[in-house]
Design a protein around this motif. Sequence first.
Motif, mmCIF file in Angstrom:
data_model
loop_
_atom_site.group_PDB
_atom_site.id
_atom_site.type_symbol
_atom_site.label_atom_id
_atom_site.label_comp_id
_atom_site.label_asym_id
_atom_site.label_seq_id
_atom_site.Cartn_x
_atom_site.Cartn_y
_atom_site.Cartn_z
ATOM 1 N N MET A 97 -3.554 -9.041 -0.948
ATOM 2 C CA MET A 97 -3.610 -7.580 -0.977
ATOM 3 C C MET A 97 -2.213 -6.989 -1.125
ATOM 4 O O MET A 97 -1.247 -7.480 -0.547
ATOM 5 N N LYS A 98 -2.131 -5.905 -1.901
ATOM 6 C CA LYS A 98 -0.862 -5.200 -2.032
ATOM 7 C C LYS A 98 -0.538 -4.483 -0.721
ATOM 8 O O LYS A 98 -1.419 -4.197 0.078
ATOM 9 N N LYS A 99 0.736 -4.202 -0.528
ATOM 10 C CA LYS A 99 1.195 -3.593 0.720
ATOM 11 C C LYS A 99 0.431 -2.316 1.048
ATOM 12 O O LYS A 99 -0.045 -2.144 2.171
ATOM 13 N N GLN A 100 0.281 -1.429 0.075
ATOM 14 C CA GLN A 100 -0.393 -0.163 0.329
ATOM 15 C C GLN A 100 -1.875 -0.349 0.635
ATOM 16 O O GLN A 100 -2.454 0.384 1.430
ATOM 17 N N GLU A 101 -2.489 -1.363 -0.005
ATOM 18 C CA GLU A 101 -3.897 -1.674 0.279
ATOM 19 C C GLU A 101 -4.059 -2.103 1.740
ATOM 20 O O GLU A 101 -4.984 -1.668 2.428
ATOM 21 N N LEU A 102 -3.160 -2.977 2.189
ATOM 22 C CA LEU A 102 -3.236 -3.496 3.553
ATOM 23 C C LEU A 102 -3.010 -2.388 4.576
ATOM 24 O O LEU A 102 -3.720 -2.309 5.584
ATOM 25 N N ILE A 103 -2.047 -1.524 4.314
ATOM 26 C CA ILE A 103 -1.779 -0.406 5.218
ATOM 27 C C ILE A 103 -2.993 0.518 5.288
ATOM 28 O O ILE A 103 -3.404 0.951 6.367
ATOM 29 N N HIS A 104 -3.573 0.798 4.122
ATOM 30 C CA HIS A 104 -4.779 1.645 4.070
ATOM 31 C C HIS A 104 -5.919 1.010 4.866
ATOM 32 O O HIS A 104 -6.617 1.688 5.632
ATOM 33 N N ALA A 105 -6.115 -0.308 4.703
ATOM 34 C CA ALA A 105 -7.192 -1.016 5.397
ATOM 35 C C ALA A 105 -7.009 -0.945 6.911
ATOM 36 O O ALA A 105 -7.961 -0.680 7.659
ATOM 37 N N ILE A 106 -5.789 -1.189 7.371
ATOM 38 C CA ILE A 106 -5.516 -1.167 8.812
ATOM 39 C C ILE A 106 -5.745 0.232 9.386
ATOM 40 O O ILE A 106 -6.382 0.391 10.438
ATOM 41 N N ASN A 107 -5.254 1.244 8.701
ATOM 42 C CA ASN A 107 -5.461 2.619 9.182
ATOM 43 C C ASN A 107 -6.941 2.973 9.223
ATOM 44 O O ASN A 107 -7.409 3.629 10.163
ATOM 45 N N MET A 108 -7.688 2.535 8.220
ATOM 46 C CA MET A 108 -9.126 2.815 8.189
ATOM 47 C C MET A 108 -9.831 2.178 9.380
ATOM 48 O O MET A 108 -10.652 2.813 10.048
ATOM 49 N N MET A 109 -9.498 0.911 9.668
ATOM 50 C CA MET A 109 -10.146 0.214 10.782
ATOM 51 C C MET A 109 -9.767 0.835 12.123
ATOM 52 O O MET A 109 -10.619 0.982 13.012
ATOM 53 N N LEU A 110 -8.515 1.202 12.286
ATOM 54 C CA LEU A 110 -8.077 1.818 13.540
ATOM 55 C C LEU A 110 -8.772 3.156 13.785
ATOM 56 O O LEU A 110 -8.972 3.566 14.925
ATOM 57 N N GLN A 111 -9.163 3.819 12.695
ATOM 58 C CA GLN A 111 -9.840 5.101 12.814
ATOM 59 C C GLN A 111 -11.353 4.963 12.932
ATOM 60 O O GLN A 111 -12.087 5.954 12.923
ATOM 61 N N GLY A 112 -11.837 3.707 13.036
ATOM 62 C CA GLY A 112 -13.267 3.482 13.252
ATOM 63 C C GLY A 112 -14.059 3.136 12.013
ATOM 64 O O GLY A 112 -15.280 2.957 12.076
ATOM 65 N N GLY A 113 -13.388 3.033 10.866
ATOM 66 C CA GLY A 113 -14.086 2.678 9.640
ATOM 67 C C GLY A 113 -14.170 1.172 9.444
ATOM 68 O O GLY A 113 -13.573 0.398 10.190
ATOM 69 N N VAL A 114 -14.932 0.768 8.442
ATOM 70 C CA VAL A 114 -15.040 -0.645 8.071
ATOM 71 C C VAL A 114 -14.457 -0.806 6.674
ATOM 72 O O VAL A 114 -14.842 -0.090 5.742
ATOM 73 N N TYR A 115 -13.508 -1.719 6.534
ATOM 74 C CA TYR A 115 -12.873 -1.944 5.237
ATOM 75 C C TYR A 115 -13.402 -3.233 4.623
ATOM 76 O O TYR A 115 -13.346 -4.301 5.242
ATOM 77 N N VAL A 116 -13.916 -3.133 3.394
ATOM 78 C CA VAL A 116 -14.356 -4.304 2.633
ATOM 79 C C VAL A 116 -13.607 -4.293 1.309
ATOM 80 O O VAL A 116 -13.735 -3.357 0.520
ATOM 81 N N HIS A 117 -12.795 -5.315 1.076
ATOM 82 C CA HIS A 117 -12.034 -5.379 -0.166
ATOM 83 C C HIS A 117 -12.999 -5.433 -1.357
ATOM 84 O O HIS A 117 -14.031 -6.114 -1.297
ATOM 85 N N PRO A 118 -12.683 -4.728 -2.432
ATOM 86 C CA PRO A 118 -13.582 -4.684 -3.599
ATOM 87 C C PRO A 118 -13.976 -6.048 -4.153
ATOM 88 O O PRO A 118 -15.041 -6.182 -4.761
ATOM 89 N N VAL A 119 -13.141 -7.062 -3.954
ATOM 90 C CA VAL A 119 -13.457 -8.386 -4.491
ATOM 91 C C VAL A 119 -14.746 -8.944 -3.901
ATOM 92 O O VAL A 119 -15.393 -9.811 -4.496
ATOM 93 N N PHE A 120 -15.146 -8.439 -2.728
ATOM 94 C CA PHE A 120 -16.361 -8.942 -2.086
ATOM 95 C C PHE A 120 -17.601 -8.107 -2.421
ATOM 96 O O PHE A 120 -18.689 -8.386 -1.923
ATOM 97 N N SER A 121 -17.458 -7.095 -3.245
ATOM 98 C CA SER A 121 -18.566 -6.183 -3.525
ATOM 99 C C SER A 121 -19.735 -6.884 -4.217
ATOM 100 O O SER A 121 -20.900 -6.585 -3.945
#
Length: 205
Positions: A97-121
């Motif tokens: 994952m690119k740096k910005q993707e990882l930061i976005h994912a972590i922030n989303m999870m900390l805020q109560g969301g679920v992050y699924v990388h598009p590769v797993f869609s």
Amino acid sequence: MNHIGIVSNNLNNIQRTARMLQKKVKNSSFFVHHPRQLQQNNLNRYDLLITSSTYIDDVLQQTDHSTKIAVCISEAAENQVERLLQINLDGYLTPNMKKQELIHAINMMLQGGVYVHPVFSTTLLQSYRTYVEIKIERPLHLLTKKEWVVLEHIANGSNNQVIAKKMGISSSTVKNHISSIFKKFGVNNRTDAVLKAVKNNWIII
């Protein structure tokens, strides 16, 4: 302040990543642990734990339902994607994952969301299609809703601690549900319970 733990045996690379994230993710502290250190640490002190598919079961066994958990799935573990998606974790990441993707994912999870990388869609969509195409017929009032969920987790190979974590209930409550399932099915063990449910098309595995 959010406390985020990363479990990996590749300490040098992960520590560099943790230092980068420390600067970019606001109000968060990052800690890196080798898998051998798991039992020496209280993992429940973390708001979010990130680990690989190799150690996900160990992490689940040592945390309760209040800790958010994300798994990083490498190409070598792609055959486990479907099983991991069924665990209902808080994040599904990739090593590249690119740096910005990882930061976005972590922030989303900390805020109560679920992050699924598009590769797993694609895998997620295929699992959903398989689920809706197979007609599951369950007898009314045989088991409670929670007992059916426990049985599904048993069929997927989860132990009591992992089931408790996934469902947000205590291990003793899981044991009570399992005892009730055995009694209603007229069986004495997990294997027979799962076999009976599969043969009658009550669950799919």
